[in-house]
Design an enzyme around this catalytic site. Structure first.
Site, short mmCIF file in Angstrom:
data_model
loop_
_atom_site.label_atom_id
_atom_site.label_comp_id
_atom_site.label_asym_id
_atom_site.label_seq_id
_atom_site.Cartn_x
_atom_site.Cartn_y
_atom_site.Cartn_z
N ASP A 1 0.83 -1.20 0.00
CA ASP A 1 0.00 0.00 0.00
C ASP A 1 0.86 1.25 0.00
O ASP A 1 1.90 1.31 0.68
CB ASP A 1 -0.91 0.04 1.23
CG ASP A 1 -1.89 -1.13 1.26
OD1 ASP A 1 -2.14 -1.70 0.19
OD2 ASP A 1 -2.38 -1.46 2.35
N ASP B 1 -4.22 2.62 -5.05
CA ASP B 1 -2.81 2.78 -4.64
C ASP B 1 -2.34 1.55 -3.87
O ASP B 1 -1.32 1.61 -3.18
CB ASP B 1 -2.62 4.04 -3.81
CG ASP B 1 -3.35 3.98 -2.47
OD1 ASP B 1 -4.33 3.21 -2.37
OD2 ASP B 1 -2.96 4.68 -1.53
N LYS C 1 -5.98 12.11 10.42
CA LYS C 1 -5.70 11.34 9.21
C LYS C 1 -6.56 11.74 8.02
O LYS C 1 -6.05 11.98 6.92
CB LYS C 1 -5.86 9.85 9.49
CG LYS C 1 -5.54 8.97 8.28
CD LYS C 1 -5.58 7.50 8.60
CE LYS C 1 -5.22 6.67 7.37
NZ LYS C 1 -5.22 5.22 7.66
#
Length: 480
Positions: free
Chosen positions: A160, A411, A250
């Protein structure tokens, strides 16, 4: 409400179980995919490899490639298990050691999952339980054969990206500060941009806790109410008591690369944390706006060039839409991307059964559409441009390699254990190739100039930093 939510979750699990049960009768199943207008790839079926923990846990490769390395492949399997548990902020060596330390609990989880609660503590509990089975089988195979060579591991081994959007901005602008924060350069252990921002935010909030403004009352003549205005000291104390960690920051940091700014941060914090939260009762909105301002201030120190790139893209997009045309560009692989946002209305229709349904109707209304399109075109360019680049990277990886198995999620790149070490190198090589053979920002401006027939050289392109892009080739944690 809790019972309604429980029933909804139970029905969803039941649906996934039944679809998986039907699919299990076949030796092989395939997931047809579509690409959206930016090139991002999405499976078409309900049960798929881009689903949640439940969906991913029931999917195994039909023909996993045999392992060709002994200890190296065993380490990759251990790292995958540690990642699934949620311990992905430590070094690769420490992840392997964590698996060794907890081997007894892992094997117990595989043998008697209903008697063991260890696997339930994982971030991805059902996928971790699938790992426990795979790890048990790997150890048994290695015990019987003296090596892991020849072992076929059915679960995906995934790599990742670290805050993918900021990785792309940092690479294209050679941003040494941002690149360091998102692992474009090598580290002994993974850099954590979310924790870095959280630490900066906490420091700013602690200053307000000591030196901030006090609460005061304000009189509103229009409704005759006297209300308390929260000062920064009070808001700071509330957030310190709640706790400021990477999880709090985040989402804001992650969405920065897709055009989110201070106002958007505030909405996210309100919806995710302060709304209906007893800790912030009576001042939910001021609390969210306060912390959003601190995150916005902190993140500027980490992604200066990323913010410059987004502003640059928006200036060009504004020029294009002011010329009467939608923003469009071509990706390095030749995909034509065009932002077309149509005015939408909603109409009600009555069915023969007597019920009414509401459907969105898209149409072109010049008077309404032009204003709406300009706003959406400008706001959409930053996320859509980056999505077109991460989809380009994904396609480049798939086109370049001849791997037998793929599990891709934007991704995130996955393959079988026997192929994982090959994929690891290809991901880095293609990322390097993308940003050494292509200049995304310059190409975007040139294509916009050709589209509107006007020079845009007055819009200054952000200056590149000093990051050596070749460092991505040896970065341990750029994808991990």
């Amino acid at each position: 409400m809790q019972e309604i939510a429980r029933r909804s979750r139970a029905l969803r699990v039941y649906k996934i179980y039944n679809i998986a049960k039907d699919f299990s009768e076949y030796d092989h199943i395939y997931f047809p995919c579509n690409i959206d207008f930016r090139g991002r790839i999405y499976p078409m079926s309900y049960l798929n490899h881009q689903g949640d923990d439940i969906m991913k846990s029931v999917l195994h490769y039909a023909e996993p490639k045999e392992c060709t390395r002994d200890l190296e492949d065993l380490e990759l399997l251990k790292i995958q298990g540690c990642n699934l548990y949620g311990n992905d902020k430590i070094s690769l060596k420490e992840r392997c050691e964590w698996i060794d330390k907890n081997e007894k609990e892992i094997l117990a989880s595989s043998a008697e999952p209903f008697l063991s609660s260890f696997w339930e503590g994982a971030d991805e509990p059902l996928q971790f339980l699938a790992f426990c089975d795979a790890y048990r089988d790997a150890l048994l195979y290695r015990k019987n054969h003296g090596t892991l060579v020849g072992f076929k591991c059915p679960i995906p081994i995934a790599y990742d990206g670290t805050c993918s959007g900021l990785q792309h901005y940092s690479a294209m602008l050679r941003d040494e500060i941002g690149g360091n924060a998102v692992n474009l350069v090598d580290h002994e252990r993974p850099a954590d941009i979310y924790q870095n921002v959280a630490d900066k935010v906490k420091m700013l909030v602690e200053i307000d806790s000591m030196c901030g403004t006090e609460n005061y009352t304000k009189y509103y003549e229009e409704n005759g109410r006297t209300v308390e205005k929260r000062g920064t000291k009070s808001l700071a104390d509330a957030w310190l008591a709640y706790g400021i960690n990477r999880k709090v920051c985040k989402r804001s940091v992650m969405t920065l690369a897709y055009g989110s700014k201070q106002y958007g941060f505030g909405e996210q914090i309100y919806n995710d944390i302060t709304k209906d939260n007893p800790h912030f009762k009576g001042y939910e909105d001021p609390a969210s706006k306060y912390l959003a301002s601190k995150i916005w201030q902190s993140v500027q120190d980490v992604v200066v060039k990323g913010a410059q790139a987004m502003e640059y893209l928006q200036k060009i997009a504004r020029k294009v839409v002011n010329s009467g045309k939608p923003v469009q560009w071509e990706t390095p692989l030749g995909l034509d991307v065009q932002q077309v946002y149509l005015e939408r209305d909603t109409k009600s229709f009555k069915t023969r059964l007597g019920t009414s349904i509401r459907l969105p109707i898209y149409y072109m209304d010049i008077d309404k559409q032009e204003e709406l399109r300009k706003t959406e075109q400008v706001n959409g360019i930053a996320p859509n441009f980056i999505h077109s680049l991460d989809s380009t990277h994904l396609m480049m990886v798939v086109n370049e390699s001849s791997l037998q198995n793929y599990t891709t999620i934007h991704d995130s790149f996955g393959t079988s254990l026997g192929e994982a070490h090959v994929l690891k190198g290809i991901i880095r090589e293609q990322f390097y190739k993308l940003y050494t053979e292509y200049e995304p920002l310059s190409e975007f401006r040139k294509q916009a100039e050709a589209l509107i027939g006007e020079s845009l050289e007055d819009i200054e392109e952000p200056q590149k930093g000093k990051l050596d892009i070749a460092e991505v080739l040896s970065s341990t944690y750029i994808f991990h």
